[in-house]
Design an enzyme around this catalytic site. Structure first.
Site, PDB file in Angstrom:
ATOM      1  CG  ASP A 211      -2.279   0.594   0.959  1.00 40.35           C
ATOM      2  OD1 ASP A 211      -2.293   1.797   0.686  1.00 40.35           O
ATOM      3  OD2 ASP A 211      -3.298  -0.096   1.015  1.00 40.35           O
TER       4      ASP A 211
ATOM      5  CG  HIS B 257      -5.243   3.673   0.497  1.00 42.66           C
ATOM      6  ND1 HIS B 257      -4.797   2.378   0.332  1.00 42.66           N
ATOM      7  CD2 HIS B 257      -6.476   3.707  -0.047  1.00 42.66           C
ATOM      8  CE1 HIS B 257      -5.727   1.680  -0.298  1.00 42.66           C
ATOM      9  NE2 HIS B 257      -6.757   2.460  -0.533  1.00 42.66           N
TER      10      HIS B 257
ATOM     11  CB  SER C   7      -9.298   0.613  -0.419  1.00 49.33           C
ATOM     12  OG  SER C   7      -8.564   0.758  -1.591  1.00 49.33           O
TER      13      SER C   7
END
Ligand SMILES: *[C@@H]1O[C@H](CO)[C@@H](O)[C@H](O)[C@H]1NC(C)=O
Ligand SMILES: *[C@@H]1O[C@H](CO)[C@@H](O)[C@H](O)[C@H]1NC(C)=O
Ligand SMILES: *[C@@H]1O[C@H](CO)[C@@H](O)[C@H](O)[C@H]1NC(C)=O
Ligand SMILES: *[C@@H]1O[C@H](CO)[C@@H](O)[C@H](O)[C@H]1NC(C)=O
Ligand SMILES: *[C@@H]1O[C@H](CO)[C@@H](O)[C@H](O)[C@H]1NC(C)=O
Ligand SMILES: *[C@@H]1O[C@H](CO)[C@@H](O)[C@H](O)[C@H]1NC(C)=O
Ligand SMILES: *[C@@H]1O[C@H](CO)[C@@H](O)[C@H](O)[C@H]1NC(C)=O
Ligand SMILES: *[C@@H]1O[C@H](CO)[C@@H](O)[C@H](O)[C@H]1NC(C)=O
Ligand SMILES: *[C@@H]1O[C@H](CO)[C@@H](O)[C@H](O)[C@H]1NC(C)=O
Length: 773
Positions: A145, A220, A562
């Site tokens: 990520d 994220h 996600s």
């Protein structure tokens, strides 16, 4: 060589190359299959240099052009190559495939994006399972990520045992990050950027604010890895909403962060996470000793084939080494055929809501009330204010479309001041519309879904008191505005609401089947929570991404596949802790065959349009971790099964031998439908088709399973034998399922299910999707 000097050298090479050749060099990946055991990685790296030299002319040049050598488990390299050199390499029988180093995108809907267009946007604790698995203790979750914010309390290691002895990973130092940032919880952190830099030039840390290190600037990566394996953090909340204890799916697992995603570069148009870096990270993660991998990123349709996609290749080698891989399905719904990450060896996660929401009530002057959603912190006094439709208050330069959609600068302050403005969803970002209203002097906003968005409500952190309404409720608001000369509304404060029904509801954005690459494999596989998920966040990233928003938060609310992907990773971690001997396919089967297709009202799960959802929305259904721990039977698959599957596609014997040595495809090629998968898809049924499946008993030693079938009108389905008797654990039984078309070709797919049941304790459910040709 540091990256600047390296770039200077490469630039000179590129220039001279351009002078002598028309053909430009770009970063490409040369995939050579798998590494054989017993060879040192230097052996493979030398081989990569030699192979590259054989086309570029010299070993020195080959060394300059090489970007990565993948030499642990994945065999291959990334290098700057002209198309001509790439073509020459493809002719070499040792080469499986050659493909461009392409960027993938992170799969969060940009619910906080200020300027982004809507189109591009995109827990219950399992109780006893947590106890039995000691909260997933010692299972190592690898997360590919945007990095990690190590100071977050979700990564604290108080009371956690020593790092598992098998761990071979490390913490790489870089900007604002060194080994002291890792601990017994966050046991590994690395970064991979050479593939990104090959497309975008060296990372400018000043300009982008990102860190040339495993540290997460985007947010994220911190959000996803803490969702999968974050520790209990008491009193977590987001500006007072959703307050409670934040935690990941497997709170005692260990986390290893592999940073492969970097800031978007509008100029280059390339994605954030590049194939060359993803392959390097996965090759390293396997060597480091991760137990599973979670990947919340991917690309859009048209999908590249499996050997032209870094995620598919890397995941293949992870699975080959017993490491399950879960990927997000993408946020390109609700259109059909949008699902990404469709390789059958990965678990593909769709997204749906949880039973928590953030409601805000709208009451009109006619006393009609509507329940919308909002995460706005601002409240209006508890009284009625004038209400206008934005379409009626546009300024002289704005088109009707622009004012209807509340595009920036489209509203007339003299008509908006002191009023609540109803704006239509679509075009500019949802939060941006509120900003436009606020700048024009409006005091509140009702954001109305256009019919295309149905009842998809996303609780946004609006910059003024606001509520988002469904298309149906919104139409009533507009009708009310038209019906009276002085419309008024009362806008209630937003509040966290629990035990919401129905839940789950499929998320509007969640990418859907059919699978555009191999329609005979049903995708997505499963759904999990992906709407308004609270998890850890870097203390640098602004939660709304708004230029005027300066708050820094420790936790943030995000939506996307996600977010559902790491929920599934948490479940896989628990299953790994409970059943360390299960293969990735067995774990995936356990999760799929025990999933639920009913919501918390006991009726079928619906989509954002209040229609009954299908396996193209959720695959096998909504994940049920407790049931997945004891599935009874599993549909297992080995490397050989995946190779047979690839034989049946376009892949050549030669390509497959690079992966599996002496493997030979059978003369009668199997079809994708025949892969021993926990779900069934037949995209082209003509007359009758019989497929074979094998189940393995992982439950009670002695048990008898009986098949039941639910088939849609138009096809008849039968199972033989209809009864399976098991006398020991690990025993396998094969059965056949026959589909017969007894109606005219259907334009769409028909859905049904096969269920094996033993004394009501184990229910092993497989959905099927069939299209009559
Ligand atoms: C599991 O339950 C037992 C018995 O109640 C308790 O002693 C133990 O602490 C629990 N373990 C975890 C990890 O919750
Ligand atoms: C690592 O970082 C910490 C704080 O971030 C700092 O105190 C320490 O000196 C650094 N160590 C090294 C070896 O750079
Ligand atoms: C974006 O990529 C281009 C190359 O395509 C590069 O020249 C430029 O510096 C990059 N911009 C940023 C902000 O990294
Ligand atoms: C990085 O960006 C800053 C700010 O835009 C600029 O001043 C600087 O020259 C850039 N550095 C490089 C190496 O391009
Ligand atoms: C197989 O080849 C066809 C034609 O070249 C292509 O359209 C298709 O995408 C390929 N299928 C797979 C699964 O790679
Ligand atoms: C709305 O309700 C209030 C209080 O119950 C009442 O006084 C008022 O007449 C109602 N208005 C309409 C338009 O029905
Ligand atoms: C307004 O939107 C409609 C529907 O999206 C479109 O057909 C029309 O061309 C737009 N008009 C202008 C002036 O942009
Ligand atoms: C409200 O009135 C406008 C203009 O008169 C019209 O375009 C619109 O369709 C009406 N809306 C409803 C919901 O009746
Ligand atoms: C479906 O099957 C028919 C007959 O076997 C064949 O002609 C057709 O090409 C197939 N279509 C696809 C999309 O595979």
């Amino acid at each position: 060589m540091n990256s600047l000097i390296r770039w200077a050298v490469l630039s000179i090479l590129l220039v001279t190359y351009h002078i002598s050749h028309a053909d430009a060099q770009t970063a490409k990946i040369v995939y050579l299959g798998g590494c054989q055991k017993g060879y040192a990685s230097e052996y493979y790296t030398n081989y990569h240099h030699e192979l590259l030299a054989s086309v570029v002319g010299s070993l020195d040049l080959a060394k300059e052009l090489l970007i990565y050598s993948y030499a642990n488990y994945i065999n291959g390299f990334a290098a700057l190559l002209t198309d001509e050199h790439a073509y020459e390499l493809t002719k070499n029988p040792a080469v499986t495939s050659v493909f461009e180093n392409t960027g993938h995108e992170l799969h969060t809907t940009e619910s906080w994006s200020f300027l982004g267009l809507e189109d591009s946007e995109g827990d219950g604790p399992p109780g006893s399972l947590w106890n039995e698995t000691k909260l997933g203790a010692d299972v190592i979750i690898g997360s590919l990520d945007s990095g990690v914010w190590p100071e977050s309390q979700s990564y604290n290691d108080h009371g956690i045992g020593p790092i598992p002895a098998k761990w071979k990973g490390t913490c790489t130092s870089g900007t604002a990050f060194n080994a002291t940032n890792c601990n017994r919880k966050l046991i590994g952190a690395r970064f991979f950027i050479k593939g990104y830099e090959a497309k975008n030039g060296p990372l400018n840390e000043t300009l982008t604010g990102d860190f040339l290190s495993p540290r997460d600037k985007d947010g994220h990566g911190t959000h996803t890895s803490s969702t999968a394996g974050g520790r209990f953090v008491k009193h977590a909340s987001w500006f007072g909403f959703a307050s409670g204890t934040a935690k990941g799916g497997a709170p005692s697992s260990r986390i290893a962060a592999y940073k492969v995603c970097w800031p978007k570069n509008a100029t280059s148009g390339s994605g954030q996470c590049h194939d060359a870096d993803i392959l390097a990270a996965l090759d390293q993660a396997i060597a480091d000793g991760v137990d599973l991998v979670t990947i919340s990123l991917g690309s859009k349709v048209p999908l590249r084939n499996f050997f032209g996609n870094g995620i598919a290749i890397g995941a293949f080698h992870a699975v080959e080494n017993g490491i399950p891989v879960v990927c997000s399905a993408g946020n390109d719904g609700p259109a059909q055929g949008t699902v990404s990450n469709v390789a059958p060896w990965v678990l593909t996660a769709a997204a749906s809501s949880i039973d928590r929401t953030f409601l805000s009530k709208v009451t009109l002057g006619n006393n009609a009330t509507y329940i919308g959603q909002s995460l706005s912190r601002d409240k209006l006094p508890n009284k009625y204010f004038p209400l206008v439709s934005s379409a009626d208050v546009g300024n002289s330069i704005a088109s009707l479309n622009e004012s209807t959609l509340c595009t920036p600068g489209s509203l007339d302050p003299t008509k908006v001041a002191g009023k609540i403005v109803a704006c239509l969803r679509g075009g500019p970002g949802r939060v941006s519309k509120g900003h436009t209203v606020k700048l024009a002097g409006g005091i509140g906003m009702i954001l109305v879904n256009s019919p295309a968005y149905g009842n998809e409500l996303i609780a946004d952190r609006h910059v003024l008191p606001a509520s988002q309404l469904t298309a149906q409720d919104g139409a009533a608001v507009f009708a009310y505005i038209n019906s009276t000369s002085s419309p008024i509304a009362l806008l209630g404060a937003a509040a966290t609401t629990l035990n919401v029904k129905p839940a789950p509801v499929m998320a509007y954005f969640s990418s859907k089947g059919p699978n555009s690459l191999t329609p005979d494999i049903l995708k997505p596989d499963i759904t999990g929570p992906g709407l308004n998920i609270l998890a850890a966040y870097p203390e640098v990233a602004f939660p709304t991404g708004l230029a005027f928003e300066t708050s820094v938060v420790k936790f943030n609310m995000l939506s996307g596949t996600s977010m559902s992907c790491p929920h599934l990773a948490g479940v896989i971690a628990l299953l790994k802790a409970l059943h360390p001997d299960w293969s990735p396919a067995a774990i995936k089967s356990a999760i799929m065959t025990t999933a639920s297709v009913l919501d918390n009202t006991g009726t079928p799960i619906t989509d954002a349009f209040q229609k009954i959802a299908s396996p193209f929305n959720y695959g096998a259904g909504h994940v049920n971790p407790v049931k997945a721990a004891d599935p009874g039977l599993v549909y297992d698959a080995s490397l050989i099964d995946y190779l047979l599957f690839l034989c049946g596609l376009n892949y050549t014997q030669m390509q497959l031998q690079t992966i599996a040595g002496t493997f030979v495809c059978p003369t009668i090629l199997p079809t994708a439908s025949d892969l021993n998968y926990p779900s069934i898809a037949i995209s082209n049924l003509t007359a009758t088709r019989t497929i074979t499946r094998t189940v393995t008993n992982v439950g009670d030693i002695k048990s008898t399973y009986i098949a039941t079938i639910e088939s849609p009108p138009g096809i008849s389905v039968s199972v033989y034998p209809p009864l399976l008797k098991f006398s020991k654990k690990g025993q396998k039984k094969t059965f056949q399922i026959t589909f017969t078309a007894n109606s005219l070709p259907s334009s769409g797919y028909l859905f049904g299910q096969l269920v094996w049941q033993d004394d009501h304790r184990h229910v092993v459910r497989s959905p099927f999707a069939v299209r009559i040709a």
